[in-house]
Scaffold this active site. Structure first.
Site, PDB file in Angstrom:
ATOM      1  CB  VAL A 115      31.135   4.112 -16.774  1.00 29.53           C
ATOM      2  CG1 VAL A 115      30.904   4.409 -18.269  1.00 29.53           C
ATOM      3  CG2 VAL A 115      31.312   2.626 -16.556  1.00 29.53           C
ATOM      4  CG  ASP A 116      34.620   7.933 -19.755  1.00 30.18           C
ATOM      5  OD1 ASP A 116      34.262   8.261 -18.598  1.00 30.18           O
ATOM      6  OD2 ASP A 116      34.887   8.770 -20.638  1.00 30.18           O
ATOM      7  CD1 TRP A 138      42.735  16.800 -20.035  1.00 28.23           C
ATOM      8  CD2 TRP A 138      44.313  17.786 -21.286  1.00 28.23           C
ATOM      9  NE1 TRP A 138      43.162  15.886 -20.975  1.00 28.23           N
ATOM     10  CE2 TRP A 138      44.125  16.463 -21.758  1.00 28.23           C
ATOM     11  CE3 TRP A 138      45.262  18.605 -21.925  1.00 28.23           C
ATOM     12  CZ2 TRP A 138      44.851  15.943 -22.824  1.00 28.23           C
ATOM     13  CZ3 TRP A 138      45.975  18.070 -22.995  1.00 28.23           C
ATOM     14  CH2 TRP A 138      45.770  16.750 -23.424  1.00 28.23           C
ATOM     15  CD  GLU A 204      34.120  19.133 -16.490  1.00 29.82           C
ATOM     16  OE1 GLU A 204      34.354  17.944 -16.217  1.00 29.82           O
ATOM     17  OE2 GLU A 204      34.700  19.745 -17.414  1.00 29.82           O
ATOM     18  CG  ASP A 227      43.881  12.194 -20.928  1.00 28.57           C
ATOM     19  OD1 ASP A 227      44.264  11.076 -21.352  1.00 28.57           O
ATOM     20  OD2 ASP A 227      43.320  13.042 -21.651  1.00 28.57           O
ATOM     21  NE  ARG A 252      29.665  11.570 -25.626  1.00 31.77           N
ATOM     22  CZ  ARG A 252      30.362  12.673 -25.477  1.00 31.77           C
ATOM     23  NH1 ARG A 252      30.558  13.495 -26.494  1.00 31.77           N
ATOM     24  NH2 ARG A 252      30.884  12.969 -24.300  1.00 31.77           N
TER      25      ARG A 252
HETATM   26  C1  LIG Z   1      33.676  16.502 -24.325  1.00 32.64           C
HETATM   27  C2  LIG Z   1      32.509  16.190 -23.455  1.00 32.64           C
HETATM   28  O1  LIG Z   1      31.567  15.656 -23.909  1.00 32.64           O
HETATM   29  N1  LIG Z   1      32.580  16.543 -22.162  1.00 32.64           N
HETATM   30  C3  LIG Z   1      31.527  16.300 -21.183  1.00 32.64           C
HETATM   31  C4  LIG Z   1      31.661  14.937 -20.606  1.00 32.64           C
HETATM   32  O2  LIG Z   1      32.971  14.459 -20.585  1.00 32.64           O
HETATM   33  P1  LIG Z   1      33.212  12.971 -21.038  1.00 32.64           P
HETATM   34  O3  LIG Z   1      33.749  13.002 -22.396  1.00 32.64           O
HETATM   35  O4  LIG Z   1      34.032  12.305 -20.016  1.00 32.64           O
HETATM   36  O5  LIG Z   1      31.717  12.409 -21.075  1.00 32.64           O
HETATM   37  P2  LIG Z   1      31.283  10.901 -21.169  1.00 32.64           P
HETATM   38  O6  LIG Z   1      31.073  10.567 -22.602  1.00 32.64           O
HETATM   39  O7  LIG Z   1      32.190  10.061 -20.363  1.00 32.64           O
HETATM   40  O8  LIG Z   1      29.849  10.965 -20.449  1.00 32.64           O
HETATM   41  C5  LIG Z   1      29.754  11.092 -19.034  1.00 32.64           C
HETATM   42  C6  LIG Z   1      29.245   9.774 -18.406  1.00 32.64           C
HETATM   43  O9  LIG Z   1      27.863   9.607 -18.688  1.00 32.64           O
HETATM   44  C7  LIG Z   1      27.574   8.228 -18.855  1.00 32.64           C
HETATM   45  N2  LIG Z   1      27.133   7.987 -20.246  1.00 32.64           N
HETATM   46  C8  LIG Z   1      27.269   8.945 -21.206  1.00 32.64           C
HETATM   47  C9  LIG Z   1      26.816   8.726 -22.494  1.00 32.64           C
HETATM   48  C10 LIG Z   1      26.215   7.486 -22.818  1.00 32.64           C
HETATM   49  O10 LIG Z   1      25.783   7.209 -23.946  1.00 32.64           O
HETATM   50  N3  LIG Z   1      26.109   6.544 -21.842  1.00 32.64           N
HETATM   51  C11 LIG Z   1      26.552   6.761 -20.569  1.00 32.64           C
HETATM   52  O11 LIG Z   1      26.437   5.884 -19.716  1.00 32.64           O
HETATM   53  C12 LIG Z   1      28.871   7.459 -18.536  1.00 32.64           C
HETATM   54  O12 LIG Z   1      28.916   7.148 -17.168  1.00 32.64           O
HETATM   55  C13 LIG Z   1      29.911   8.491 -18.905  1.00 32.64           C
HETATM   56  O13 LIG Z   1      31.161   8.206 -18.318  1.00 32.64           O
HETATM   57  O14 LIG Z   1      31.171  14.780 -19.269  1.00 32.64           O
HETATM   58  C14 LIG Z   1      31.676  15.738 -18.351  1.00 32.64           C
HETATM   59  C15 LIG Z   1      31.263  15.385 -16.949  1.00 32.64           C
HETATM   60  O15 LIG Z   1      31.979  14.260 -16.527  1.00 32.64           O
HETATM   61  C16 LIG Z   1      31.138  17.054 -18.767  1.00 32.64           C
HETATM   62  O16 LIG Z   1      29.737  17.017 -18.708  1.00 32.64           O
HETATM   63  C17 LIG Z   1      31.598  17.373 -20.150  1.00 32.64           C
HETATM   64  O17 LIG Z   1      30.823  18.438 -20.622  1.00 32.64           O
HETATM   65 MN   LIG Z   2      33.880  10.479 -19.097  1.00 32.30          MN
END
Ligand SMILES: CC(=O)N[C@H]1[C@@H](OP(=O)(O)OP(=O)(O)OC[C@H]2O[C@@H](n3ccc(=O)[nH]c3=O)[C@H](O)[C@@H]2O)O[C@H](CO)[C@H](O)[C@@H]1O
Ligand SMILES: [Mn+2]
Length: 253
Positions: A115-116, A138, A204, A227, A252
């Site tokens: 979602v981000d 990256w 991932e 990015d 988080r």
């Molecule tokens: C640095 C890191 O952490 N990397 C992880 C994370 O990247 P990201 O840093 O992109 O992880 P993120 O924090 O975006 O979490 C993944 C997704 O889970 C959902 N979400 C997560 C947490 C929360 O409290 N609420 C929520 O809704 C949301 O859709 C989010 O976009 O995700 C990746 C998959 O895409 C891999 O798994 C990576 O290991």
């Molecule tokens: Mn993300």
């Protein structure tokens, strides 16, 4: 540049219908969901039938978005896991279940997104394929030894070598292909839990292992998830989807 009209005509003729899954759990909902959905309405699969499946623990807080005809939102309640790693990894199980119980009644393709992120340019039917995965912004230019595969032989995600480093923030394809991928990742995540290990980059890492064994039919360029922090962008003609600013400490659990 590809001929976008040719892709669109083919899919409009075939009445292609696309499911988009996105998770907005806890504080991620307020922080990202509205921008994600409103920008998707401007750029994602325009002209095709689209159903957004929004998975959240806070259904009443999902913003209502103005939608074009032929497009709708379905809100699906999920529990909030206490660890963010589980919120991220358990998406695999939820997507698999939703394909089986719900999505297969309505759609031919499913695309799964973090979602981000925010859509900034066309993300259209050219991205559809049997089994689709994204080159990580990256790493697409990096030498293979830098790829951050899981290197722990105790994890099911362990890999010594691979083709590319894929980003789990965007993947998709035909329903049965995505179901196969999500089932594989979930089973291996659970086996790791039994063995008290967690793969380096969670879902991932397992996704990278899956696509090493089961080759994708279509690779998306990092234009499809860029990015903007990366300075070197000579290869990027159109920014189609960009990473939203991260705030791990604030958002988080
Ligand atoms: C640095 C890191 O952490 N990397 C992880 C994370 O990247 P990201 O840093 O992109 O992880 P993120 O924090 O975006 O979490 C993944 C997704 O889970 C959902 N979400 C997560 C947490 C929360 O409290 N609420 C929520 O809704 C949301 O859709 C989010 O976009 O995700 C990746 C998959 O895409 C891999 O798994 C990576 O290991
Ligand atoms: Mn993300």
């Amino acid at each position: 540049m590809f001929e976008s009209d040719l892709y669109d005509q083919k899919h409009i003729q075939h009445q292609t219908s696309v499911a988009l899954t996105v998770f907005a759990v806890g504080r991620y909902l307020d922080a990202y969901l509205k921008t994600f959905l409103t920008s998707a309405e401007q750029h994602f699969m325009l002209g095709l039938k689209v159903t957004y499946y929004v998975f959240t623990d806070l259904p009443e807080k999902v913003p209502s978005i103005e939608l074009a005809p032929n497009r709708n939102v379905k809100i699906m309640q999920v529990e909030k896991h206490s660890r963010w790693q589980d919120i991220s990894m358990m998406r695999m199980k939820t997507i698999s279940d939703a394909i089986e119980s719900e999505i297969h009644h309505h759609c031919n393709y499913v695309f799964c997104f973090d979602v981000d992120q925010e859509f900034k340019g066309r993300f259209g039917s050219e991205a559809l394929g049997d089994s689709v995965v994204l080159l990580h912004a990256w790493y697409y230019n990096a030498p293979k030894y830098k790829y951050t595969y899981d290197r722990n032989p105790r994890s099911k995600a362990f890999m010594e070598t691979g083709d590319y480093y894929y980003h789990a923030a965007v993947f998709g394809g035909l329903l049965e292909k995505v179901k196969n991928l999500t089932d594989y990742c979930f089973l291996n995540i659970m086996e790791d839990k039994l063995n008290n290990v967690e793969a380096l980059w969670h879902d991932e890492s397992h996704l990278n292992k899956y696509f090493w064994i089961n080759k994708p039919s279509r690779l998306l360029s990092p234009e499809y998830c860029w990015d903007q922090v990366i300075m070197e962008k000579r290869d990027i003609n159109v920014m189609r989807l960009i990473w939203a600013p991260k705030d791990y400490v604030g958002l988080r659990p």
